[in-house]
Structures are given as structure tokens and as C-alpha cells.
Design an enzyme around this catalytic site. Structure first.
Site, short mmCIF file in Angstrom:
data_model
loop_
_atom_site.label_atom_id
_atom_site.label_comp_id
_atom_site.label_asym_id
_atom_site.label_seq_id
_atom_site.Cartn_x
_atom_site.Cartn_y
_atom_site.Cartn_z
N ARG A 1 79.06 30.64 -67.71
CA ARG A 1 79.57 31.95 -67.21
C ARG A 1 79.04 32.74 -66.03
NH1 ARG A 1 80.55 35.74 -72.32
NH2 ARG A 1 79.75 37.43 -70.76
N ARG B 1 73.66 43.84 -67.88
CA ARG B 1 74.57 44.02 -69.03
C ARG B 1 73.69 44.52 -70.28
NH1 ARG B 1 76.08 38.06 -69.50
NH2 ARG B 1 76.90 38.77 -71.16
N ARG C 1 73.17 29.15 -72.91
CA ARG C 1 74.68 29.32 -73.30
C ARG C 1 75.83 28.43 -72.55
NH1 ARG C 1 77.10 34.99 -75.18
NH2 ARG C 1 77.11 35.53 -73.18
N ARG D 1 83.41 49.66 -75.99
CA ARG D 1 82.24 49.81 -76.06
C ARG D 1 81.55 51.13 -75.13
NH1 ARG D 1 80.21 44.43 -72.90
NH2 ARG D 1 81.64 43.64 -74.05
N LYS E 1 76.94 37.59 -81.79
CA LYS E 1 78.30 37.84 -82.10
C LYS E 1 79.24 36.75 -82.17
CE LYS E 1 79.41 40.72 -78.95
NZ LYS E 1 78.70 41.39 -77.92
P1 ATP Z 1 78.61 38.32 -74.87
O1 ATP Z 1 79.17 37.31 -74.30
O2 ATP Z 1 77.27 38.20 -75.73
O3 ATP Z 1 79.63 38.96 -76.05
P2 ATP Z 1 79.00 40.72 -73.56
O4 ATP Z 1 79.40 41.36 -74.30
O5 ATP Z 1 78.06 41.32 -72.36
O6 ATP Z 1 78.19 39.58 -74.10
P3 ATP Z 1 81.63 40.04 -73.01
O7 ATP Z 1 82.06 40.77 -74.17
O8 ATP Z 1 82.18 38.71 -72.78
O9 ATP Z 1 79.96 39.80 -72.69
O10 ATP Z 1 82.24 40.87 -71.81
C1 ATP Z 1 81.81 40.38 -70.45
C2 ATP Z 1 82.02 41.31 -69.27
O11 ATP Z 1 83.52 41.93 -69.41
C3 ATP Z 1 81.35 42.63 -69.50
O12 ATP Z 1 79.86 42.57 -68.82
C4 ATP Z 1 82.17 43.72 -68.81
O13 ATP Z 1 82.09 43.70 -67.49
C5 ATP Z 1 83.52 43.27 -69.36
N1 ATP Z 1 83.85 43.98 -70.37
C6 ATP Z 1 84.20 43.42 -71.56
N2 ATP Z 1 84.48 44.45 -72.68
C7 ATP Z 1 84.78 45.47 -71.95
C8 ATP Z 1 84.89 46.86 -72.33
N3 ATP Z 1 85.25 47.02 -73.63
N4 ATP Z 1 84.67 47.69 -71.37
C9 ATP Z 1 84.48 47.65 -70.05
N5 ATP Z 1 84.01 46.44 -69.67
C10 ATP Z 1 84.12 45.24 -70.64
MG MG Z 2 81.59 39.10 -76.15
#
Ligand code: ATP
Ligand code: MG
Length: 222
Positions: free
Chosen positions: A168, A179, A135, A96, A17
Site C-alpha cells: 500500500r 496515520r 505488510r 473513526r 485488526k
Molecule cells: P489498517 O490498514 O491497519 O486498518 P488504517 O486503519 O490506517 O490501518 P485503512 O482503514 O485501510 O487503514 O484506511 C486507509 C486510509 O483511508 C486512512 O488513512 C484514511 O485516509 C482513509 N480512511 C479510512 N477510513 C476512514 C474514515 N472512517 N474516515 C476518514 N478517512 C478514512
Molecule cells: Mg483498516
């Protein structure tokens, strides 16, 4: 791109992404990005109450509660003047869950600023654990690097600011598995919800170079 674009970008953790997003923003600079993970990490590094609370969930690979997320992201949208029918923005990582999606629709409907495009990156999940393990991120900006295929110019330093890159805390095999499971559990209801609204698209491909043009086309043809 003539129409205001309000895009939700979805994909498993490590699906690329961040990479696609960077290219998309270069092409369409009017798309203000809001990445929920970056917003949360910024709260954590500022040491706010929300940050302290969120940190507990994130560390263990759990989702932060829906109401916290809805308030936080709505606030961000308000700050960038994104709650009107001319606004352009791009959400990454929020909504999400089904509950977040419903709540967001409700809020955006009142200001005529609803989402008009949802794109899911559909990537082979066998490929992504390795990506996560290699990463590194620059926390203040959210810029991401991979030790393998997108290394920083100077090892472990951000290309733009020269500041340190970090790993991270949730980018390890155990938390990643959680996750990913969580993502797979939530994505079905979300897909169904946005399919019913007629704005869902799925793009697949083995590399970001294959995927990116497909995403760009969707934005153009909106
Ligand atoms: P990537 O880093 O590849 O995007 P990811 O989508 O799991 O992977 P982040 O989007 O950075 O990672 O989110 C990290 C953490 O933050 C998630 O594992 C969750 O705990 C929390 N988080 C982020 N967005 C949300 C959401 N919309 N609802 C609930 N928790 C969230
Ligand atoms: Mg993300």
C-alpha cells in the site's frame, strides 16, 4: 450468538485488526464486514470521482472528509440490507471521528439498526511500525499478508487467486506516523462517546492469538 450483532471494530493502523477480523468472520459468517479502507481503495481502483478525491487524502495519511465517508458507508449498509433491527454486520475503520460517530447514530436510530458492540484493539504502538513495513495486500479482496509471520504460499502472490500482492502506498514509515498520530487524536472522543452509550470495550494483548479469544467472547456474550 442469538442477538443481531452490529459491531464496530477499532484499532490503530497495524494493530492486527485484519487478522482478528478474518478469524471472527470464520466463526461468525453472518457478520457482513465493511472495511472503510477497502471500500475507499476499491473506489480508487475503479477511478470514480470519490476515489480520485479520496486518493489525495489517503496518500498523505490524512482522513477523508466526514460527509464523504458517511455517504459511502451508509450506501454500503443499504446495499447489504443492513438498515433494520435484524441485521448483522461489522464495521472496520468507520466511524473513526466523533462527527462520523454522531452522524451514524442518527442514521441508524431511524431504522432501529444501531451499533450494539464496540471493540477497540489496544496494542503496544512500539510494535506496529515493523508490522506495517512488512505488510503486503491483495487489493481486490483486502487480504493481508506479512512477510515475517504470515507469508503467502508463493512469494508476492495471493493464496486464493494467485494474483499479485502489492505494498500500500500509505504503508511507509512517514505516512504511517501521521496515520498513527491521527488515530491517537481521534480515539479519545470516540471512546468517550461509546462509553456513554454503554457499548465500549477495550481488549489488549501482545499477539493476535491472545487477543482473538477475548473478542470472540465479547461477541458471544452480547
Ligand atoms: P489498517 O490498514 O491497519 O486498518 P488504517 O486503519 O490506517 O490501518 P485503512 O482503514 O485501510 O487503514 O484506511 C486507509 C486510509 O483511508 C486512512 O488513512 C484514511 O485516509 C482513509 N480512511 C479510512 N477510513 C476512514 C474514515 N472512517 N474516515 C476518514 N478517512 C478514512
Ligand atoms: Mg483498516
Amino acid at each position: 450468538m442469538l442477538k443481531p450483532t452490529r459491531l464496530l471494530f477499532l484499532g490503530a493502523p497495524g494493530s492486527g485488526k485484519g487478522t482478528i477480523l478474518k478469524r471472527l468472520l470464520k466463526r461468525f459468517p453472518q457478520l457482513h464486514p465493511i472495511s472503510s479502507g477497502d471500500v475507499l481503495r476499491s473506489q480508487i481502483s475503479k477511478g470514480t470521482e470519490i476515489g480520485k478525491e479520496a486518493d489525495k487524502y489517503i496518500k498523505t495519511g490524512l482522513l477523508v472528509p466526514d460527509s464523504t465517508m458517511v455517504n459511502l458507508i451508509t450506501e454500503q449498509l443499504r446495499e447489504l440490507n443492513g438498515l433494520n433491527d435484524k441485521a448483522n454486520w461489522l464495521l472496520d475503520g468507520f466511524p473513526r471521528t466523533f462527527a462520523q460517530a454522531e452522524k451514524l447514530t442518527e442514521i441508524l436510530d431511524t431504522t432501529n439498526a444501531n451499533l450494539n458492540l464496540v471493540v477497540e484493539l489496544d496494542v503496544d504502538q512500539k510494535l506496529i511500525l515493523h508490522r506495517i513495513e512488512s505488510r503486503y495486500v491483495h487489493l481486490p479482496s483486502g487480504r493481508i499478508y506479512s512477510l515475517d509471520y504470515n507469508p503467502p504460499k508463493v512469494p508476492f502472490k495471493d493464496d486464493v487467486t494467485g494474483e499479485d500482492l502489492v505494498k500500500r502506498e500509505d504503508d511507509n514509515a512517514k505516512t504511517f506516523k501521521k496515520r498513527l498520530d491521527k488515530y491517537n487524536e481521534e480515539i479519545g472522543p470516540l471512546r468517550e462517546y461509546y462509553q456513554k452509550l454503554g457499548i465500549w470495550h477495550s481488549v489488549s494483548g501482545e499477539t493476535s492469538d491472545i487477543i482473538y479469544p477475548k473478542v470472540e467472547k465479547l461477541v458471544y456474550e452480547l
